[in-house]
Enzyme design. Structure first.
Site, PDB file in Angstrom:
ATOM      1  N   ASP A 161      -4.028   3.671  -4.559  1.00  0.00           N
ATOM      2  CA  ASP A 161      -2.970   4.252  -4.740  1.00  0.00           C
ATOM      3  C   ASP A 161      -1.139   3.690  -5.201  1.00  0.00           C
ATOM      4  O   ASP A 161      -0.634   3.857  -6.300  1.00  0.00           O
ATOM      5  CB  ASP A 161      -2.371   4.926  -4.665  1.00  0.00           C
ATOM      6  CG  ASP A 161      -2.804   5.006  -2.551  1.00  0.00           C
ATOM      7  OD1 ASP A 161      -2.032   3.748  -1.775  1.00  0.00           O
ATOM      8  OD2 ASP A 161      -1.599   6.426  -1.712  1.00  0.00           O
ATOM      9  N   ASP A 179       3.063   4.206   7.372  1.00  0.00           N
ATOM     10  CA  ASP A 179       1.909   4.507   7.753  1.00  0.00           C
ATOM     11  C   ASP A 179       1.146   4.527   8.638  1.00  0.00           C
ATOM     12  O   ASP A 179       0.574   5.824   9.230  1.00  0.00           O
ATOM     13  CB  ASP A 179       0.951   4.555   5.832  1.00  0.00           C
ATOM     14  CG  ASP A 179       1.178   5.503   5.179  1.00  0.00           C
ATOM     15  OD1 ASP A 179       2.052   5.551   5.371  1.00  0.00           O
ATOM     16  OD2 ASP A 179       0.855   4.978   4.013  1.00  0.00           O
TER      17      ASP A 179
END
Length: 885
Positions: free
Chosen positions: A69, A480
């Protein structure tokens, strides 16, 4: 465990809608700069982000691609079982093109591959989307800019593929666009695109219509295109095409006349979005995976349907009753060797685990990857081995039915190898998993799941620190997955930081004279936002948050580790002695200021906010405002104090249209001097001094002489050397940079999705890098290393390193050779070139003509070959014969 990665820095980059087809992805440098030859690698983490798409070529075995992404695209290398990055050439001004919304591998001409790129459809991304096309499997690219944006990191990015090639006439491609921009078609192999104006539905689904940023409120648009190859013949356009639209009432359309007209597919289910549409042309079935949401995080209900293309019959083939779903379906694949075998994923089943479903009778019956025996106990059809990426356990010890490591989450991509029924790959929010014994599922055995992710590095980097001693070579602060302590850059660390485990670490520091003391701050759903280590980051313990803390901010350790200053969100700047059991508010400095420490005086700390520099000499208790003027007025600033010298501070940052560049203070921030030879700078870091140099090496991500790149100075900023090249740019590199205090020339570069990049120099002699020799025509000894870095049927990629082994510098160079087998260069970077027959001449470009004695310069190219691909054995620099290494 929400894993959206968003570029949060304010980037003042010019947005533009470009027409035409530039010949290469990266623009050529515009000014003369010295260059050094660097070798670039990743500090291995292996994965670390969402893999929303996996694409196997349908006609060539072992040719596969993966898209991420925000971290670019990758090609699978079967001999090494690794992934090769393909979009490292994306430059600073087009950083959004590292987000890949779709990939397509040409089944007619497998050397061709296409990528639809663009990260955000709202204002966060300054440029429009583009379609990249390659004739050499992604080694080099050409680009067509689009009149709209694409969203590789937007909601719905796991649906697809939005880009598709006609399997019968591969000059025809379709692209589904978001934001109400419709369906687009190219009839010249992706060079030009036009909207299919008669396509009846641009989509209407948005995740959250109240979102004023435009992120969650964007129309997710047209989400996949699938051809029925049985309705065409070689060289003629396929007649039947299916298109998926983000419209719960009208999710699937079809054309039976090669796109001339389109109709809503009759009898289709409603109330859901069709994430995937996969066709089994042999049996005449179109399989569809539905969810009530666009994903990749959300989704509470879902169904699987099968459409018989000959009769128009719809059959609900869902493996569980609708009432029993708490997830949507997305990952969907057919075994091309045995088309009756179908698999799907419950992509949004976060707890206790994702689920994989498998049918060997076209969806009539299903089995699961795991089942309950007696709740909460599970029986698994698989074993999972994460020994190559042990951090995938996340250091967890969950209670049943949850297990660690998990099969995954956000499992929107799932593909069975079209040539090997035993190999399957699927993407998760943290890695790419696979198996090579999948059919054991059907015989009652257990198949083995392992990470198949080596080479695919997808972390977003917020901060970096390289201590001068101790077992750690590098500390990283990551989005993350928190971050890692690397003791060996070539090996995957066993675990991310734990106790506590932050979802994202935003800042970290070590005590310069006591590197065993380390501090980090980060975000956590619940719990403290700060942690400390007293053993060089091997083990951690949580500190205590001051009252009101709502986010992590930045943190600084005193040079001896006796005190810390922290600027968290929600609580203003705070200071403490010891390890954060209690905090006191600092005075004289505004909330939100960036804080750093002097690397010599343990009581001196610095801060910056909105154009003003602040100094504390009492351990952070009180700050005074510096009288320094002319500093950047915005907050996109990073600064550091030089180890070993009190009060030596470097500050980088700014924005286009205002103060922007690199500043230096030698009096603790009382005054700053702007470096006239730096146009723009966004990071600053220090490393080991060059041999014979008295000042530590400087590193920056900057624009110097009109050229964007990674630069090094060994003479305190008087001169600069660009150390990366056009093939190694990695999009946006503005978060952090540091040199290695133990290894001269080594630099660690942050990226927004390609992980931690580190480079090592071939220049062992040091020198400033800005000066040049006086000899315009190179003479004397030279050496050439010619290396084929990648080869495939009919094509190859090579690197050439030219070393000045003489005693004087060159200010220009021209290298000639002949190909033994008539190879032909297609694209060459970092040099100008001509080819006549087998003879090739490569000359320096404006910025890499200066090659000091003992230094090297490199360039690379892609080419074609037939028969054999023998390496050249003789090279000449002017009239001098070079040694071949």
């Amino acid at each position: 465990m929400r894993r959206t990665r968003i570029l949060t820095a304010v980037l003042a980059l010019a947005a533009g809608l470009l027409a035409g087809t530039p010949p290469a992805l990266a623009a050529a440098p515009r000014a003369a700069l010295a260059a050094d030859t660097y070798t670039w690698n990743n500090a291995r983490i292996d994965g670390g982000g969402f893999v929303p798409g996996i694409v196997f070529n349908r006609t060539e075995k072992n040719l596969a691609y993966a898209r991420t992404d925000i971290g670019g695209a990758y090609r699978w290398s079967e001999p090494t079982k690794t992934w090769t990055p393909l979009l490292d050439s994306v430059g600073w001004d087009e950083w959004g093109h590292t987000g890949v919304v779709s990939l397509a591998s040409d089944p007619v001409a497998p050397d061709k591959v296409y990528a639809a790129v663009g990260t955000y459809t709202n204002s966060w991304d300054p440029t429009n989307g583009a379609v990249l096309r390659s004739a050499d499997r992604g080694a080099g690219w050409q680009k067509t800019d689009l009149p709209f944006k694409l969203g590789g990191n937007m909601p719905g990015r796991g649906m697809g593929e939005r880009l598709a090639i006609d399997p019968n006439k591969d000059s025809v491609l379709y692209l589904g666009a978001p934001s109400g921009k419709g369906l687009w078609r190219s009839t010249d192999s992706g060079v030009t695109w036009s909207q299919v104006t008669n396509f009846p539905d641009v989509g209407d689904y948005v995740q959250d219509s109240t979102d004023t940023t435009g992120y969650a409120s964007d129309n997710q648009g047209i989400v996949w295109v699938t051809f029925d190859e049985s309705t065409g013949t070689t060289g003629t356009a396929t007649k039947t095409i299916y298109v998926g639209v983000a419209d719960k009432d009208n999710a699937v359309y079809r054309s039976t006349d090669a796109g001339a007209t389109w109709t809503r597919l009759a009898g289709q289910p409603t109330g859901y979005l069709a994430h995937k549409g996969v066709l089994d042309a042999k049996n005449g079935y179109l399989y569809l995976a539905y969810s009530d949401k666009g994903g990749p995080y959300d989704g509470g209900k879902g169904r699987l349907w099968r459409y018989a293309t000959a009769t128009g019959t719809w059959t609900d083939i869902s493996p569980v009753a609708e009432a029993d779903t708490y997830y949507g379906f997305s990952g969907l694949t057919v075994d091309r060797q045995h088309p009756g075998t179908v698999m799907a994923t419950a992509y949004s089943s976060w707890w206790p685990d994702t689920q994989l479903f498998r049918s060997t009778d076209s969806g009539a019956t299903w089995t699961k990857a795991w089942d309950y025996t007696s709740y909460p106990n599970r029986s698994n059809r698989y074993t999972i081995d994460v020994s190559s990426s042990p951090w995938l356990t996340f250091g967890a010890n969950p209670s049943p039915p949850e297990q660690t490591p998990k099969l995954g989450w956000m499992t929107e991509s799932l593909e069975i190898d079209p040539f090997d029924s035993d190999r399957m790959m699927y993407g998760t929010g943290a890695t790419l998993y696979g198996t090579e014994d999948l059919t054991k599922w059907d015989s009652g055995g257990q198949f083995t799941v392992k990470p198949m992710v080596r080479g695919l590095e997808e972390t977003s980097v917020d901060d970096l620190a390289a201590p001068p001693s101790g077992g750690a070579q590098l500390f990283s602060a990551l989005g993350d997955i928190g971050g890692f302590r690397h003791t060996d850059l070539t090996k995957v660390p066993s675990m991310m930081y734990t106790s506590p485990t932050f979802t994202t670490t935003t800042s970290l520091d070590f005590a310069e004279s006591n590197p065993n003391t380390v501090v980090r701050v980060g975000n956590l759903d619940s719990g403290p936002h700060i942690a400390f280590s007293t053993d060089n980051g091997a083990n951690w313990f949580a500190g205590t948050d001051p009252s009101g803390v709502s986010g992590s901010g930045t943190v600084a350790a005193g040079s001896d580790g006796s005190r810390f200053v922290w600027s968290p969100a929600g609580a203003g700047v705070q200071y403490t002695t010891g390890f954060g059991s209690s905090w006191s508010a600092s005075s004289g400095i505004p909330a939100g200021a960036v804080v750093e420490s002097d690397r010599v005086d343990p009581k001196t700390f610095y801060g910056f906010e909105s154009g003003t520099f602040y100094v504390s000499s009492d351990g952070g208790a009180t700050f005074t405002t510096s009288a320094a003027t002319g500093l950047p007025s915005g907050d996109s600033v990073r600064f550091k104090a030089l180890p070993g010298t009190k009060g030596d501070v470097w500050l980088a940052g700014g924005a286009t249209g205002g103060a922007y560049g690199l500043w230096h203070s030698t009096n603790g921030g009382t005054t700053f001097t702007k470096l006239a030879n730096v146009d723009q700078a966004d990071t600053i870091g220090f490393g080991k001094a060059a041999p014979g140099a008295s000042y530590q090496t400087l590193y920056t991500s900057a624009e110097i002489g009109g050229v964007r790149g990674i630069f090094r100075s060994t003479d305190a900023g008087s001169t600069w050397t660009r150390i990366n090249d056009d093939a190694h740019q990695w999009g946006w590199t503005g978060a952090a940079i540091t040199g290695d205090p133990r290894v001269y020339g080594r630099v660690y570069v942050s990226t927004n999705g390609r992980g931690v990049i580190y480079g090592d120099t071939s220049d062992t002699g040091g020198g400033g890098g800005g000066g040049g020799g006086t000899d315009p025509t190179p003479t004397g000894a030279c050496a050439v290393a010619y290396t084929i870095t990648n080869q495939w049927t009919g094509g190859f990629q090579a690197d050439v390193r030219l070393t000045n082994t003489g005693a004087t510098s060159w200010t220009s160079w021209s290298l000639g050779w002949s190909f033994p087998n008539g190879q032909t260069i297609g694209q060459l970077w970092n040099a100008d070139w001509t080819q006549s027959g087998a003879a090739v001449t490569a000359k320096n470009v404006s910025w890499n003509g200066t090659v000091a004695a003992g230094s090297s310069v490199s360039f690379g190219f892609t080419g074609s070959w037939t028969g054999t691909n023998t390496e050249p054995t003789a090279f000449k620099l002017g009239d001098q014969t070079c040694t071949v290494a």
